[in-house]
Design a protein around this motif. Sequence first.
Motif, mmCIF file in Angstrom:
data_model
loop_
_atom_site.group_PDB
_atom_site.id
_atom_site.type_symbol
_atom_site.label_atom_id
_atom_site.label_comp_id
_atom_site.label_asym_id
_atom_site.label_seq_id
_atom_site.Cartn_x
_atom_site.Cartn_y
_atom_site.Cartn_z
ATOM 1 N N LEU A 33 -62.416 -35.587 0.045
ATOM 2 C CA LEU A 33 -63.279 -35.035 -1.003
ATOM 3 C C LEU A 33 -62.526 -35.013 -2.321
ATOM 4 C CD1 LEU A 33 -64.748 -32.020 0.972
ATOM 5 C CD2 LEU A 33 -65.829 -34.224 0.548
ATOM 6 N N THR A 34 -63.160 -35.544 -3.355
ATOM 7 C CA THR A 34 -62.593 -35.572 -4.695
ATOM 8 C C THR A 34 -63.637 -35.024 -5.648
ATOM 9 O OG1 THR A 34 -61.380 -37.578 -4.114
ATOM 10 C CG2 THR A 34 -61.545 -37.071 -6.441
ATOM 11 N N SER A 35 -63.191 -34.296 -6.651
ATOM 12 C CA SER A 35 -64.101 -33.739 -7.641
ATOM 13 C C SER A 35 -64.995 -34.840 -8.220
ATOM 14 C CB SER A 35 -63.309 -33.079 -8.773
ATOM 15 O OG SER A 35 -64.174 -32.707 -9.824
ATOM 16 N N ASP A 36 -66.269 -34.535 -8.352
ATOM 17 C CA ASP A 36 -67.213 -35.486 -8.940
ATOM 18 C C ASP A 36 -66.906 -35.772 -10.407
ATOM 19 O OD1 ASP A 36 -68.738 -35.919 -6.654
ATOM 20 O OD2 ASP A 36 -69.989 -34.166 -7.036
ATOM 21 N N GLU A 37 -66.076 -34.952 -11.022
ATOM 22 C CA GLU A 37 -65.715 -35.149 -12.427
ATOM 23 C C GLU A 37 -64.680 -36.252 -12.616
ATOM 24 O OE1 GLU A 37 -64.429 -31.277 -13.543
ATOM 25 O OE2 GLU A 37 -66.452 -30.466 -13.586
ATOM 26 N N LEU A 38 -64.098 -36.725 -11.515
ATOM 27 C CA LEU A 38 -63.073 -37.765 -11.583
ATOM 28 C C LEU A 38 -63.656 -39.119 -11.203
ATOM 29 C CD1 LEU A 38 -60.171 -35.859 -9.803
ATOM 30 C CD2 LEU A 38 -60.428 -36.278 -12.254
ATOM 31 N N PRO A 39 -63.029 -40.204 -11.694
ATOM 32 C CA PRO A 39 -63.451 -41.525 -11.223
ATOM 33 C C PRO A 39 -63.324 -41.580 -9.701
ATOM 34 C CG PRO A 39 -61.910 -41.728 -13.054
ATOM 35 C CD PRO A 39 -61.929 -40.277 -12.647
ATOM 36 N N LEU A 40 -64.231 -42.231 -9.068
ATOM 37 C CA LEU A 40 -64.266 -42.336 -7.602
ATOM 38 C C LEU A 40 -64.477 -40.986 -6.942
ATOM 39 C CD1 LEU A 40 -61.251 -44.796 -7.177
ATOM 40 C CD2 LEU A 40 -63.670 -45.392 -7.307
ATOM 41 N N GLY A 41 -65.020 -40.040 -7.695
ATOM 42 C CA GLY A 41 -65.246 -38.701 -7.169
ATOM 43 C C GLY A 41 -66.336 -38.679 -6.111
ATOM 44 N N GLY A 42 -66.301 -37.629 -5.316
ATOM 45 C CA GLY A 42 -67.287 -37.450 -4.266
ATOM 46 C C GLY A 42 -66.630 -37.496 -2.905
ATOM 47 N N GLU A 43 -67.421 -37.794 -1.915
ATOM 48 C CA GLU A 43 -66.963 -37.818 -0.528
ATOM 49 C C GLU A 43 -66.755 -39.253 -0.078
ATOM 50 O OE1 GLU A 43 -69.191 -36.865 3.557
ATOM 51 O OE2 GLU A 43 -68.880 -35.083 2.307
ATOM 52 N N THR A 44 -65.598 -39.514 0.506
ATOM 53 C CA THR A 44 -65.285 -40.839 1.038
ATOM 54 C C THR A 44 -65.040 -40.700 2.529
ATOM 55 O OG1 THR A 44 -64.253 -41.436 -1.070
ATOM 56 C CG2 THR A 44 -63.770 -42.843 0.813
ATOM 57 N N GLN A 45 -65.687 -41.542 3.300
ATOM 58 C CA GLN A 45 -65.587 -41.505 4.757
ATOM 59 C C GLN A 45 -64.704 -42.627 5.267
ATOM 60 O OE1 GLN A 45 -67.277 -39.297 6.833
ATOM 61 N NE2 GLN A 45 -68.098 -38.222 5.064
ATOM 62 N N VAL A 46 -63.984 -42.400 6.279
ATOM 63 C CA VAL A 46 -63.100 -43.272 7.072
ATOM 64 C C VAL A 46 -61.838 -43.692 6.314
ATOM 65 C CG1 VAL A 46 -64.942 -44.086 8.587
ATOM 66 C CG2 VAL A 46 -64.215 -45.520 6.702
ATOM 67 N N ALA A 49 -61.570 -46.751 3.785
ATOM 68 C CA ALA A 49 -62.252 -46.513 2.509
ATOM 69 C C ALA A 49 -61.450 -45.537 1.645
ATOM 70 C CB ALA A 49 -63.660 -45.986 2.745
ATOM 71 N N ILE A 50 -60.855 -44.541 2.282
ATOM 72 C CA ILE A 50 -60.019 -43.583 1.555
ATOM 73 C C ILE A 50 -58.834 -44.315 0.922
ATOM 74 C CG2 ILE A 50 -58.489 -41.583 1.819
ATOM 75 C CD1 ILE A 50 -60.422 -40.699 4.150
ATOM 76 N N LEU A 51 -58.162 -45.137 1.699
ATOM 77 C CA LEU A 51 -57.034 -45.905 1.172
ATOM 78 C C LEU A 51 -57.494 -46.874 0.083
ATOM 79 C CD1 LEU A 51 -55.077 -46.560 4.467
ATOM 80 C CD2 LEU A 51 -54.375 -45.106 2.566
ATOM 81 N N GLY A 52 -58.683 -47.431 0.238
ATOM 82 C CA GLY A 52 -59.236 -48.299 -0.799
ATOM 83 C C GLY A 52 -59.398 -47.564 -2.118
ATOM 84 N N ASN A 53 -59.823 -46.302 -2.054
ATOM 85 C CA ASN A 53 -59.929 -45.499 -3.274
ATOM 86 C C ASN A 53 -58.549 -45.253 -3.878
ATOM 87 O OD1 ASN A 53 -62.681 -45.337 -3.157
ATOM 88 N ND2 ASN A 53 -62.782 -43.148 -2.839
ATOM 89 N N ASN A 59 -56.140 -48.267 -11.785
ATOM 90 C CA ASN A 59 -57.155 -48.817 -12.695
ATOM 91 C C ASN A 59 -57.686 -47.760 -13.655
ATOM 92 O OD1 ASN A 59 -56.977 -51.316 -11.431
ATOM 93 N ND2 ASN A 59 -58.603 -50.821 -9.987
ATOM 94 N N TYR A 60 -57.511 -46.497 -13.311
ATOM 95 C CA TYR A 60 -58.040 -45.402 -14.122
ATOM 96 C C TYR A 60 -56.949 -44.647 -14.870
ATOM 97 C CZ TYR A 60 -62.235 -46.341 -11.484
ATOM 98 O OH TYR A 60 -63.331 -46.978 -10.935
ATOM 99 N N TRP A 61 -55.747 -44.640 -14.322
ATOM 100 C CA TRP A 61 -54.633 -43.936 -14.966
ATOM 101 C C TRP A 61 -53.405 -44.831 -14.955
ATOM 102 C CZ3 TRP A 61 -57.525 -40.957 -11.325
ATOM 103 C CH2 TRP A 61 -58.317 -39.984 -11.929
ATOM 104 N N SER A 62 -52.863 -45.107 -16.122
ATOM 105 C CA SER A 62 -51.680 -45.969 -16.182
ATOM 106 C C SER A 62 -50.438 -45.237 -15.697
ATOM 107 C CB SER A 62 -51.465 -46.474 -17.601
ATOM 108 O OG SER A 62 -51.286 -45.382 -18.486
#
Length: 65
Positions: A33-46, A49-53, A59-62
Motif C-alpha cells: 500500500l502506497t499513499s494515493d498522493e504519490l506516483p504509483l500510489g494505491g494498492e499493488t498485488q503480488v 508487481a510490487i517489485l515492478g513499482n 523515473n519519479y525521483w532522481s
Amino acid sequence: MSNVDTARSAYEAFGRGDLEALKEMLSEDGTWLTSDELPLGGETQVRDAILGNFTQIPNYWSSFS
C-alpha cells in the motif's frame, strides 16, 4: 530474525539496489500500500508487481534515499 530486523534488511537491500535480495523477503501473494498522493500510489498485488513499482521509482525521483 525479528520483524524489525527483516524490515531493516529489506530497506537496506532496496537502498543498495539489490531487488533480488528484496524479492526473497516479500511474500509471493503480498500486497503493498502506497499513499494515493504519490506516483504509483494505491494498492499493488503480488510480489512481481510490487517489485515492478520499485523499479519505477527512479523515473519519479532522481535522488531517493
